[in-house]
Design an enzyme around this catalytic site. Structure first.
Site, mmCIF file in Angstrom:
data_model
loop_
_atom_site.group_PDB
_atom_site.id
_atom_site.type_symbol
_atom_site.label_atom_id
_atom_site.label_comp_id
_atom_site.label_asym_id
_atom_site.label_seq_id
_atom_site.Cartn_x
_atom_site.Cartn_y
_atom_site.Cartn_z
ATOM 1 N N GLU A 188 -4.678 1.338 -0.342
ATOM 2 C CA GLU A 188 -4.441 0.087 0.397
ATOM 3 C C GLU A 188 -5.119 -1.004 -0.404
ATOM 4 O O GLU A 188 -6.345 -1.080 -0.447
ATOM 5 C CB GLU A 188 -4.999 0.196 1.821
ATOM 6 C CG GLU A 188 -4.481 -0.895 2.757
ATOM 7 C CD GLU A 188 -5.372 -2.108 2.807
ATOM 8 O OE1 GLU A 188 -5.082 -3.078 2.060
ATOM 9 O OE2 GLU A 188 -6.337 -2.094 3.573
ATOM 10 N N CYS A 243 -7.500 -8.210 2.772
ATOM 11 C CA CYS A 243 -6.208 -8.071 2.105
ATOM 12 C C CYS A 243 -5.077 -8.539 2.990
ATOM 13 O O CYS A 243 -4.052 -9.020 2.499
ATOM 14 C CB CYS A 243 -5.983 -6.606 1.719
ATOM 15 S SG CYS A 243 -7.204 -5.940 0.579
#
Length: 456
Positions: free
Chosen positions: A227, A261
């Site tokens: 991720e 993110c």
């Protein structure tokens, strides 16, 4: 030496000696042994540990949140919410893991056939500092329920949080050795990935580091879940309410000081509502309180490190030099701490730093477009593909447009967020694999076919 420093003041909080090769070897031995036993326990027994993890997290919420605030600067209210989300995720898998891992019978005339899910083994988690508890527990809850063991290599600026995570598992009653923290330097990670006692690796972090870890794991043919970075678009179409969109957009951009993110980063707005959106967004951003993260009234604490702030400010200056308009913020404040004000850049275009690059901090880039087609085109004009938000009053059109966005998740008339019942992850340079949901619990299992013919 691993050092913990308060980003709000620059004060050193603690320092730790990195574990020796022999200490690491002992940890790996203990983890492999514990996991061999753990996998034999029934899933209904394993999820009892998850319920106890939730209990320990809630009982220690104040202290654990204070560690998050001290080591990476997250405001107290957000830090407490992070601990609560970890507890909720443990409870989600405690309830749903038995069904998600249940054998799946397959109809067959000649034999008894089934698909079963076996754990892979010990999984190394290489985790970042921005959500020092959540990033681990969203992986660990399903991984443990599936019968795996866990090793945590945390970012070296949050060692106290890393040790506290291990404490949670110990207090919850995890078998000795099953869940351990590694206090090691970055250059030791490759050797651990290659170790035969480690079955797989999961990483949350930058795209650059993800590529390195992926190569290391691929060289020894080990499963990875990555991720990575993101430059999430937040699209506002002309038929949306610009004030409502702006109110959510401010939270989507500035939560955790923009250091996520999955924060919204590029605000792509149809020209017909752009002025109203920018006015509402800027007014709300200007009301955010920057300051002491231990103050419950603080909205934005310090960035985690001075180098991160320097990189962000350089992106802002390059974007302005390229022709964007600075509406709010954009100046490094005087005084101690790694603070940066909420910043708004308007008339940002492709080719500018704030559009092309991931801006990991409290900076919003607003791009104006002529219509929905151009909005989708520019939203996809990025090497990332983690999340995307789309604002419109036409839900039928929204359903069509969501299929055109290159992202692992699309949220309509809301902000992108992770939820334990929904899979989370990205495409392109935002990584691969999924966390959370039924997909997440099956990332670190072996999907095994079992065929049993009639007895003779």
């Amino acid at each position: 030496m691993i050092v913990s420093t308060d980003p709000a003041t620059g004060t050193e909080l603690a320092r730790y000696r990195a574990q020796s090769p022999q200490e690491v070897d002992d940890i790996l031995d203990a983890a492999a042994s514990a996991q061999t036993t753990w996998r034999r326990r029934d899933v209904t027994d394993r999820v009892h540990l998850l319920r106890q993890m939730a209990r320990v997290l809630r009982e220690g919420k104040t202290g654990y949140a204070a560690l998050i605030t001290a080591e990476m600067g997250k405001p107290t209210t957000e830090a407490r919410a992070e601990i609560e989300k970890c507890a909720m995720t443990c409870e989600y898998y405690a309830q749903h893991a038995p069904g998600q891992l249940a054998d799946r019978l397959v109809a067959s005339d000649a034999a008894e056939s089934a698909v079963v899910y076996d754990p892979l083994g010990v999984v190394l988690a290489v985790m970042p500092w921005n959500y020092p508890f959540w990033q681990f527990f969203r992986f660990a809850a399903p991984a443990l329920a599936a019968g795996n063991g866990t090793l945590l290599k945390h970012a070296n600026n949050v060692p106290q949080c890393a040790l506290a995570v291990e404490e949670v598992l110990r207090k919850a009653g995890a078998p000795e050795g099953l869940c351990r923290t590694l206090l090691i330097e970055v250059d030791q990670v490759a050797k651990i990935i290659a170790d035969p006692r480690v079955a797989a690796v999961t990483l949350t972090g930058s795209t650059e580091v993800g590529a390195i870890v992926a190569a290391q794991a691929a060289a020894v043919l080990k499963k990875q879940v990555l991720e990575l970075g993101g430059s999430d678009p937040f699209i506002v179409l002309a038929d949306a309410d610009p004030k409502a969109a702006a109110a959510t957009a401010v939270k989507a951009r500035y939560i955790n000081a923009g250091q996520s993110c999955v924060n919204a980063k590029r605000f792509i707005v149809e020209e017909a509502v752009a002025d109203a959106f920018v006015a509402a967004f800027t007014a709300a951003a200007a009301e955010l309180k920057v300051g002491d993260p231990t103050d419950p009234e603080t909205s934005i604490g310090p960035m985690a490190r001075a180098t991160l702030r320097d990189t962000l400010h350089h992106q802002v200056r390059r974007t302005i030099d390229a022709g964007a308009r600075l509406i709010l913020g954009g100046q490094v404040p005087d005084g101690p701490g790694c603070y940066y004000p909420p910043t708004v850049l308007d008339h940002v275009r492709p080719g500018m730093a704030a559009f092309d690059e991931e801006t990991f901090g409290p900076v919003a880039a607003i791009t104006r477009v002529a219509d929905a087609d151009q909005a989708i085109t520019l939203a996809n004009r990025t090497e990332y593909g983690l999340g995307a938000a789309l604002w419109t009053s036409d839900l039928d059109r929204a359903r069509r447009l969501t299929r055109l966005l290159d992202a692992g998740a699309v949220f309509v008339n809301g902000m992108v967020a992770s939820d334990p019942c929904l899979p989370f992850g990205g495409i392109k340079k935002s990584g691969y694999g999924r966390e959370l949901g039924a997909e997440g619990i099956r990332e670190f299992v072996s999907t095994k076919t079992v065929w049993i013919g009639p007895a003779t």
